[in-house]
Enzyme design. Structure first.
Site, mmCIF file in Angstrom:
data_model
loop_
_atom_site.group_PDB
_atom_site.id
_atom_site.type_symbol
_atom_site.label_atom_id
_atom_site.label_comp_id
_atom_site.label_asym_id
_atom_site.label_seq_id
_atom_site.Cartn_x
_atom_site.Cartn_y
_atom_site.Cartn_z
ATOM 1 N N LYS A 80 1.019 -1.261 -0.037
ATOM 2 C CA LYS A 80 -0.307 0.504 0.138
ATOM 3 C C LYS A 80 1.035 1.455 0.251
ATOM 4 O O LYS A 80 1.351 1.583 0.514
ATOM 5 C CB LYS A 80 -0.485 0.431 1.606
ATOM 6 C CG LYS A 80 -1.442 0.895 1.333
ATOM 7 C CD LYS A 80 -2.470 0.681 2.460
ATOM 8 C CE LYS A 80 -3.742 2.479 2.675
ATOM 9 N NZ LYS A 80 -4.585 2.646 3.859
ATOM 10 N N LYS B 110 -2.443 -1.451 -3.778
ATOM 11 C CA LYS B 110 -3.319 -0.612 -3.837
ATOM 12 C C LYS B 110 -2.203 0.795 -3.622
ATOM 13 O O LYS B 110 -1.900 1.617 -3.126
ATOM 14 C CB LYS B 110 -3.920 -0.489 -2.476
ATOM 15 C CG LYS B 110 -4.821 0.846 -1.984
ATOM 16 C CD LYS B 110 -5.555 0.372 -0.651
ATOM 17 C CE LYS B 110 -6.247 2.015 -0.327
ATOM 18 N NZ LYS B 110 -6.494 1.562 0.879
HETATM 19 C C1 PBG Z 1 -7.095 3.655 5.728
HETATM 20 C C2 PBG Z 1 -7.188 3.219 3.786
HETATM 21 C C3 PBG Z 1 -7.308 4.253 3.036
HETATM 22 C C4 PBG Z 1 -7.866 3.820 1.927
HETATM 23 C C5 PBG Z 1 -8.697 2.667 2.115
HETATM 24 N N1 PBG Z 1 -8.201 2.088 4.029
HETATM 25 C C6 PBG Z 1 -7.376 5.479 3.662
HETATM 26 C C7 PBG Z 1 -5.400 5.542 3.563
HETATM 27 O O1 PBG Z 1 -4.660 4.525 3.421
HETATM 28 O O2 PBG Z 1 -5.052 7.019 3.648
HETATM 29 C C8 PBG Z 1 -8.322 4.297 0.789
HETATM 30 C C9 PBG Z 1 -8.908 3.856 -0.596
HETATM 31 C C10 PBG Z 1 -9.680 4.861 -1.347
HETATM 32 O O3 PBG Z 1 -8.841 5.468 -1.463
HETATM 33 O O4 PBG Z 1 -10.480 4.500 -2.009
HETATM 34 N N2 PBG Z 1 -7.612 2.653 6.114
#
Ligand code: PBG
Length: 331
Positions: free
Chosen positions: A199, A252
């Site tokens: 991520k 992601k």
């Molecule tokens: C954190 C989380 C995020 C997203 C999914 N889970 C945000 C982040 O890490 O700041 C982003 C998902 C999206 O942008 O669609 N719980």
């Protein structure tokens, strides 16, 4: 020039829609799509997310209805995010059995638990008043190991409420191992872990922070999320998560990281998910609204590209719309 030149004519197989369909290497199916959904505590009406047309912060009731529609469309899973009415330093609502996600999971489990895979995003950023993904030290840093204890507790609460899959997204070191151990200890050996393994610290999460109300109040996430410059590091994260017991791994965002999706797909033998995040969604919606591109074609192309890169499972805010059009096309 002889009449038979050129011998190889790839255009032969592109001649008609039927031929193109026959030789398509990659296909999308409703069952491979996962719909991220938001449920907010204490609101009377669903709240539209302004930067994400068609996406809502749901009430308990509207969530049930929308989840039912997703199941009807053949969507494979739902990834649930909760927004509590009250936030605090440690995110107590995240593992409260009566916290919004747990309540919603019980609703969905009793409504449609067998028809669709119920997944719960496991993080603290929606639950903490500072908006960070974990416990913050007085110096303002995210404390990895103190956060693991919170994640372990949340995993138990989500599993008890009916989550078939818990999905840690906080990028703490050791989070999968801590969660796996906690689930087993709490009598949930059957609950699986979808690790947000690779991520990135991405600008493409912008609209999500409105949807989930989880923007950090100070600092950013670059001390725990990955640097977009790195790809080898993703393999390292994926392999660590598999060692710790992850059942599935995720990359992601998706669109800007297709090389990473491919490398992970080639390196592991577990299902690989890719999350087409809020900014990827918003870019296409906004350009289409301006008439700058063909909305449906751009959506389909963005998804088939993620599939072609090797994702088995795709998280997308368009899951229901795309599942319905796939169903209609196959009728
Ligand atoms: C954190 C989380 C995020 C997203 C999914 N889970 C945000 C982040 O890490 O700041 C982003 C998902 C999206 O942008 O669609 N719980």
């Amino acid at each position: 020039m002889s009449a038979s030149f050129p011998v190889a004519r790839p255009r032969r197989l592109r001649r008609t829609p039927a031929l193109r369909r026959l030789v398509a290497e990659t296909r999308l199916a409703p069952a491979d799509l996962v719909l991220p959904m938001f449920v907010k505590e204490g609101i009377g009406e669903p709240n539209p997310v302004s930067s994400m047309p068609g996406v809502y912060q749901h009430t308990r009731d509207s969530l049930r209805k929308a989840a039912h529609e997703a199941a009807e469309a053949g969507v494979g899973g739902i990834m649930l995010f909760g927004i509590p009415a009250v936030k605090d330093g440690t995110g107590v609502a995240a593992d409260d059995p009566d916290g919004i996600v747990q309540v919603a999971l019980r609703d969905l489990h009793s409504d449609i638990g067998d028809a669709i895979v119920l997944m719960a995003d496991l993080c603290l950023c929606e639950y903490t008043d500072h908006g960070h993904c974990g416990i913050v030290t007085p110096a303002g840093e995210v404390d990895n190991d103190a956060t693991l204890e919170r994640y372990a507790a949340i995993a138990g609460a989500q599993a008890a409420a009916g989550a078939a899959v818990v999905a840690p997204s906080g990028m703490m070191d050791g989070q999968v191992g801590a969660i796996r151990a906690a689930l087993d200890r709490a009598g949930h050996p059957e609950t699986s872990v979808l690790a947000y393994s690779a991520k990135y610290a991405s600008a493409f999460y912008g609209p999500f922070r409105e949807a989930a109300e989880g923007a950090p109040q100070f600092g950013d996430r670059s001390t725990h999320q990955q640097d977009p410059a790195n790809a080898d590091e993703s393999l390292r994260e994926v392999l660590l998560d598999l060692d710790e017991g992850a059942d599935m791994v995720m990359v992601k965002p998706a669109g800007a990281y297709l090389d990473v999706v491919r490398r992970v797909r080639d390196a592991v033998d577990v299902p690989v998910a890719a999350y087409q995040v809020s900014g990827e969604f918003a870019m296409i919606e906004a350009a289409a609204e301006k008439g700058w591109l063909d909305r449906e074609r751009a959506i389909n192309e963005s998804l088939i590209a993620i599939r072609r890169a090797g994702a088995d499972i795709i998280l997308t805010y368009w899951a229901v719309e795309v599942a319905r059009s796939l169903q209609a096309a196959n009728r």
